[in-house]
Design a protein around this motif. Structure first.
Motif, PDB file in Angstrom:
ATOM      1  N   GLU A  15      11.281  46.347  29.388  1.00 43.03           N
ATOM      2  CA  GLU A  15      12.729  46.274  29.530  1.00 43.03           C
ATOM      3  C   GLU A  15      13.312  47.498  30.214  1.00 43.03           C
ATOM      4  OE1 GLU A  15      14.337  45.633  25.708  1.00 43.03           O
ATOM      5  OE2 GLU A  15      13.551  43.577  25.503  1.00 43.03           O
ATOM      6  N   HIS A  16      12.808  48.669  29.888  1.00 43.78           N
ATOM      7  CA  HIS A  16      13.322  49.897  30.481  1.00 43.78           C
ATOM      8  C   HIS A  16      12.274  50.988  30.295  1.00 43.78           C
ATOM      9  CE1 HIS A  16      14.092  51.525  26.449  1.00 43.78           C
ATOM     10  NE2 HIS A  16      14.568  50.310  26.149  1.00 43.78           N
ATOM     11  N   MET A  17      12.554  52.166  30.837  1.00 39.52           N
ATOM     12  CA  MET A  17      11.633  53.283  30.713  1.00 39.52           C
ATOM     13  C   MET A  17      11.957  54.078  29.461  1.00 39.52           C
ATOM     14  SD  MET A  17      10.556  55.965  33.674  1.00 39.52           S
ATOM     15  CE  MET A  17       9.100  56.995  33.507  1.00 39.52           C
ATOM     16  N   ASP A  18      10.927  54.350  28.675  1.00 35.75           N
ATOM     17  CA  ASP A  18      11.119  55.063  27.418  1.00 35.75           C
ATOM     18  C   ASP A  18      10.902  56.561  27.642  1.00 35.75           C
ATOM     19  OD1 ASP A  18      11.719  55.399  24.814  1.00 35.75           O
ATOM     20  OD2 ASP A  18       9.811  54.684  24.010  1.00 35.75           O
ATOM     21  N   THR A  19      11.745  57.361  27.015  1.00 39.38           N
ATOM     22  CA  THR A  19      11.609  58.807  27.139  1.00 39.38           C
ATOM     23  C   THR A  19      10.526  59.314  26.189  1.00 39.38           C
ATOM     24  OG1 THR A  19      13.355  59.095  25.492  1.00 39.38           O
ATOM     25  CG2 THR A  19      14.005  59.130  27.811  1.00 39.38           C
ATOM     26  N   ILE A  20      10.036  60.529  26.445  1.00 39.33           N
ATOM     27  CA  ILE A  20       9.011  61.116  25.600  1.00 39.33           C
ATOM     28  C   ILE A  20       9.509  62.453  25.054  1.00 39.33           C
ATOM     29  CG2 ILE A  20       7.130  60.004  26.852  1.00 39.33           C
ATOM     30  CD1 ILE A  20       6.571  62.674  28.219  1.00 39.33           C
ATOM     31  N   THR A  21       8.941  62.859  23.948  1.00 42.49           N
ATOM     32  CA  THR A  21       9.358  64.087  23.291  1.00 42.49           C
ATOM     33  C   THR A  21       8.584  65.285  23.837  1.00 42.49           C
ATOM     34  OG1 THR A  21       7.702  63.867  21.541  1.00 42.49           O
ATOM     35  CG2 THR A  21       9.835  62.783  21.194  1.00 42.49           C
ATOM     36  N   HIS A  22       9.087  66.471  23.500  1.00 42.92           N
ATOM     37  CA  HIS A  22       8.358  67.685  23.853  1.00 42.92           C
ATOM     38  C   HIS A  22       7.032  67.763  23.095  1.00 42.92           C
ATOM     39  CE1 HIS A  22      11.273  69.663  26.439  1.00 42.92           C
ATOM     40  NE2 HIS A  22      12.229  69.335  25.604  1.00 42.92           N
ATOM     41  N   LEU A  63       6.511  46.309  34.513  1.00 40.51           N
ATOM     42  CA  LEU A  63       7.092  47.460  33.836  1.00 40.51           C
ATOM     43  C   LEU A  63       8.300  47.978  34.610  1.00 40.51           C
ATOM     44  CD1 LEU A  63       3.793  49.345  32.898  1.00 40.51           C
ATOM     45  CD2 LEU A  63       5.092  47.693  31.538  1.00 40.51           C
ATOM     46  N   LYS A  64       9.325  48.427  33.888  1.00 42.54           N
ATOM     47  CA  LYS A  64      10.568  48.898  34.483  1.00 42.54           C
ATOM     48  C   LYS A  64      10.672  50.421  34.396  1.00 42.54           C
ATOM     49  CE  LYS A  64      12.068  44.637  35.024  1.00 42.54           C
ATOM     50  NZ  LYS A  64      13.142  44.134  34.158  1.00 42.54           N
ATOM     51  N   THR A  65      11.313  51.008  35.384  1.00 41.02           N
ATOM     52  CA  THR A  65      11.556  52.452  35.391  1.00 41.02           C
ATOM     53  C   THR A  65      13.029  52.780  35.188  1.00 41.02           C
ATOM     54  OG1 THR A  65      11.843  52.479  37.799  1.00 41.02           O
ATOM     55  CG2 THR A  65       9.620  52.847  36.946  1.00 41.02           C
ATOM     56  N   LEU A  66      13.825  51.775  34.849  1.00 41.20           N
ATOM     57  CA  LEU A  66      15.257  51.977  34.679  1.00 41.20           C
ATOM     58  C   LEU A  66      15.523  52.652  33.350  1.00 41.20           C
ATOM     59  CD1 LEU A  66      18.145  51.415  35.740  1.00 41.20           C
ATOM     60  CD2 LEU A  66      18.077  49.284  34.445  1.00 41.20           C
ATOM     61  N   TRP A  67      16.279  53.745  33.389  1.00 37.89           N
ATOM     62  CA  TRP A  67      16.699  54.418  32.172  1.00 37.89           C
ATOM     63  C   TRP A  67      18.034  53.849  31.736  1.00 37.89           C
ATOM     64  CZ3 TRP A  67      15.236  60.152  33.445  1.00 37.89           C
ATOM     65  CH2 TRP A  67      13.973  60.416  32.898  1.00 37.89           C
TER      66      TRP A  67
END
Length: 279
Positions: A115-122, A222-226
């Motif tokens: 559905e969208h691009m998921d962010t990752i943590t430090h 897979l999507k790269t949309l944030w």
């Protein structure tokens, strides 16, 4: 008396550039991580990313490489004293850890989803660092490297705040039914400024590698949309409003008395300017 021919620096072979052991280890590890024959049997990143990281690895020995285009990073703390060798090495190693989750089309750091691009943590990046280099990195050293990359405008990090549902859809919500506001891992993006330093956009092999990576991602759907969320302010900082203290304790009688000033009443002025800060 025998004489030997003195070897001047100009007589040295120029076919091989001098590389320190520190940089050589980093370059060899980047090459290994970008190879399909590494310990996991799958490359950590595609060829185009490997070329980018190998180019950046030259920064360890030569901070003046690429016609001084890396000076924004080398002199981000001081215009006189550049970064130390270990600091330059840490910047390269942290960038390698981030690029394990780099999307080559948009240079966003995250994991593409359906559905969208998921962010990752430090913490995820620090975990990548440990897997890549076989050593852990403490928070102070890690966040200092992140700060250096941000100061050079090579990395952009934007905070993300979400809410459960649209507040404007129902203005009659009770306090206990108000949408919950919470934070998500920040958006992290490698800037085009950093990419342009190495001039790899015109390299044919790099172009083909990027196209293959994009095609594989699209084939998987897979999507790269944030997802962008509108917030009421730049940061959700809630402060409890303090009530104005209108009385004070007399230091002599220890009795409460009016606070402002010497017991006089403050009258409002139509021109303003005579209110105290606690009104």
């Amino acid at each position: 008396m025998s004489t030997s021919k003195r070897k001047y620096p100009k007589n040295k072979s120029k076919s091989k550039r001098d590389v320190s052991a520190r940089q050589l280890i980093v370059e060899q590890r980047i090459t290994q991580l970008g190879s399909k024959k590494n310990e996991s049997g799958k490359a950590k990143f595609p060829y185009c990313t490997k070329r980018l990281l190998l180019a950046f690895a030259r920064f360890i020995d030569n901070p003046h490489a690429y016609n001084g285009q890396l000076h924004d990073l080398n002199y981000c703390q001081s215009i006189v004293y550049g970064l130390q060798t270990r600091q330059r090495e840490t910047c390269v190693k942290v960038m390698v850890a981030m690029c394990c989750d780099l999307e080559v089309e948009t240079y966003q750091i995250g994991k593409p989803k359906l559905e969208h691009m998921d962010t990752i943590t430090h913490n995820t990046i620090k975990s990548n660092y440990e897997k890549c280099w076989g050593e852990s990195i403490n928070d102070k050293r890690y966040y200092h490297a992140i700060k250096l990359l941000k100061m050079a405008d090579y990395l952009v990090i934007d905070a993300v705040y979400l809410q459960d549902r649209d507040l404007l859809a129902n203005l009659d919500l009770k306090d206990e039914d108000l949408p919950r506001v919470y934070s998500k891992p920040a958006y992290k993006t490698v800037t085009q400024k950093f990419i342009n330093v190495f001039g790899l956009d015109n390299d044919e092999d790099v172009k083909k590698s990027k196209l293959r990576s994009i095609a594989n991602r699209m084939k998987k759907g897979l999507k790269t949309l944030w997802v962008r969320y509108e917030a009421f302010s730049d940061a959700y900082v809630w402060k409890k409003r303090q009530r104005a203290i209108m009385t004070r304790t007399d230091t002599t009688t220890q009795q409460p008395c009016e606070r402002y000033p010497q017991g006089r009443e403050i009258k409002a002025s139509i021109f303003g300017g005579n209110y105290t800060t606690e009104h």
